[in-house]
Design a protein around this motif. Structure first.
Motif, short mmCIF file in Angstrom:
data_model
loop_
_atom_site.label_atom_id
_atom_site.label_comp_id
_atom_site.label_asym_id
_atom_site.label_seq_id
_atom_site.Cartn_x
_atom_site.Cartn_y
_atom_site.Cartn_z
N LEU A 1 0.84 -1.19 0.00
CA LEU A 1 0.00 0.00 0.00
C LEU A 1 0.88 1.24 0.00
O LEU A 1 1.95 1.26 0.62
N PRO A 2 0.47 2.31 -0.70
CA PRO A 2 1.28 3.54 -0.72
C PRO A 2 1.47 4.10 0.69
O PRO A 2 0.52 4.20 1.47
N HIS B 1 -3.54 2.46 4.57
CA HIS B 1 -2.27 2.13 5.23
C HIS B 1 -2.13 2.85 6.56
O HIS B 1 -1.72 2.25 7.57
N ALA B 2 -2.49 4.12 6.59
CA ALA B 2 -2.40 4.87 7.85
C ALA B 2 -3.37 4.34 8.89
O ALA B 2 -3.04 4.25 10.09
N LEU C 1 6.00 1.68 -6.83
CA LEU C 1 5.28 2.91 -7.12
C LEU C 1 5.96 4.02 -6.32
O LEU C 1 5.88 4.05 -5.09
N VAL C 2 6.67 4.90 -7.02
CA VAL C 2 7.42 5.96 -6.37
C VAL C 2 6.90 7.30 -6.88
O VAL C 2 6.93 7.57 -8.08
N GLU C 3 6.37 8.09 -5.96
CA GLU C 3 5.79 9.40 -6.30
C GLU C 3 4.71 9.28 -7.38
O GLU C 3 4.58 10.13 -8.25
N GLY C 4 3.95 8.20 -7.32
CA GLY C 4 2.86 8.02 -8.26
C GLY C 4 3.25 7.48 -9.62
O GLY C 4 2.40 7.37 -10.49
N LEU D 1 6.22 9.24 -0.99
CA LEU D 1 5.15 8.27 -1.17
C LEU D 1 5.63 7.16 -2.12
O LEU D 1 6.04 7.43 -3.25
N PHE D 2 5.55 5.93 -1.65
CA PHE D 2 5.96 4.82 -2.49
C PHE D 2 5.29 3.54 -2.01
O PHE D 2 4.76 3.45 -0.89
#
Length: 330
Positions: A16-17, A206-207, A36-39, A57-58
């Protein structure tokens, strides 16, 4: 540490990001995957080195055969790390061996806990950054230029990582970026393989899971911390995206099997009733099954009664047939 150890329990932590408070250098030594790095969605193969700065964000998804090592470095240390994500394909065998040796040595220092281990770790981390900067310079090809859609998604990802806990909808992010929600969704689908709303939702999931599984905050406080309007809406969100209530999710993380106990007996309970019903249904047709033979045997009984009647009718028939046979002769 290995990628599996770094991700911890549950694949959702890596897939998950999310972001980390430390810089991370990921070295893939077996298998394949994607990140997935920076979208921006990118592929990972053997001997790929991915540097992810802190608070970026990744997401990382490795295949079943994937294996690698991760080194994390605090952001405010004397060790220099890139401030932008870097993905390197290391083709030189000597460079591959050097990086593997540095990481293995750091792993031994961490496991053995010998005297002056902190100084040794700092020295090896400095060697690691020297290797990284040399590898960036030795790359034969310049990094590809990002498209307009990718640059838009990268800006959107930075805003999501900064403001996901405010509870703002995706349309507010699009308004901040000066584009329509439809255009932002189209760009995210082309760059990240998901819509803009999905990217925001997955970051929030994720949070939420991290808060429920690693803290003891009640649902109402967790809802306030992550920008939910109420604890009820927070519980519905958790149930919709994880299949479990906040309480059950927290108990499952702690290893308590109380919620799983009642569900297992209730599921097998219906099958016995369903099996008993068909067994009776199967027994009911078995009883009428022997009844059809008697009528079949009874049918031949009345057959002999009409049999003599056709015999009487057949008697005059031969007399008529010869008469017809004679008429044509005459």
């Amino acid at each position: 540490m290995s990628i599996a150890q770094w991700a911890g329990a549950g694949t959702w932590r890596a897939e998950l990001p999310h972001s980390n408070d430390h810089h991370a250098l990921i070295w893939v030594t077996r298998g394949q995957g994607r990140c997935l790095v920076e979208g921006v969605l990118r592929g990972l193969s053997v001997h790929s080195a991915l540097c992810v700065p802190a608070h970026t964000l990744f997401a990382l998804e490795m295949g079943k055969q994937g294996f690698g090592t991760v080194c994390t470095i605090p952001p405010r240390s004397a060790v220099l790390m890139p401030d932008q994500p870097v993905l390197l394909r290391i083709r030189d065998v000597l460079a591959q061996a050097e990086l593997t040796t540095i990481l293995e040595t750091m792993q031994r220092e961490q496991n053995n806990a010998r005297p002056f281990a902190d100084e040794a770790m700092m020295a090896h981390a400095s060697l690691l950054t020297v290797w990284l900067r040399r590898a960036i310079i030795d790359q034969p090809d310049d990094p590809p230029d990002f498209t307009a859609a990718q640059r838009l998604v990268m800006a959107y990802s930075a805003l999501v990582e900064r403001d996901y806990s405010t509870g703002k909808p995706m349309s507010d992010y699009a308004r901040t970026l000066g584009v329509t929600p439809t255009h932002l969704t189209r760009a995210c689908r082309a760059s990240a393989g998901m819509t803009a709303s999905e990217l925001l939702t997955r970051r929030t999931v994720h949070a939420v899971r991290d808060l429920l599984e690693n803290t003891d905050h009640p649902a109402n406080r967790g809802a306030a911390m992550l920008g939910f309007r109420s604890a009820a809406y927070f519980s519905r969100f958790v149930l919709q995206h994880t299949g479990m209530s906040p309480t059950a999710l927290r108990k499952a993380r702690k290893g308590e099997k109380a919620p799983a106990g009642p569900t297992t007996p209730t599921r097998p309970a219906p099958p016995p009733s369903r099996v008993a019903a068909p067994s009776r249904a199967a027994a009911s047709p078995a009883a009428p099954a022997p009844t059809p033979p008697p009528p079949r045997k009874a049918e031949p009984a009345p057959a002999p009664a009409p049999a003599p009647e056709p015999e009487q009718e057949e008697a005059p028939m031969p007399s008529r047939r010869p008469a017809s046979m004679k008429t044509p002769d005459t």
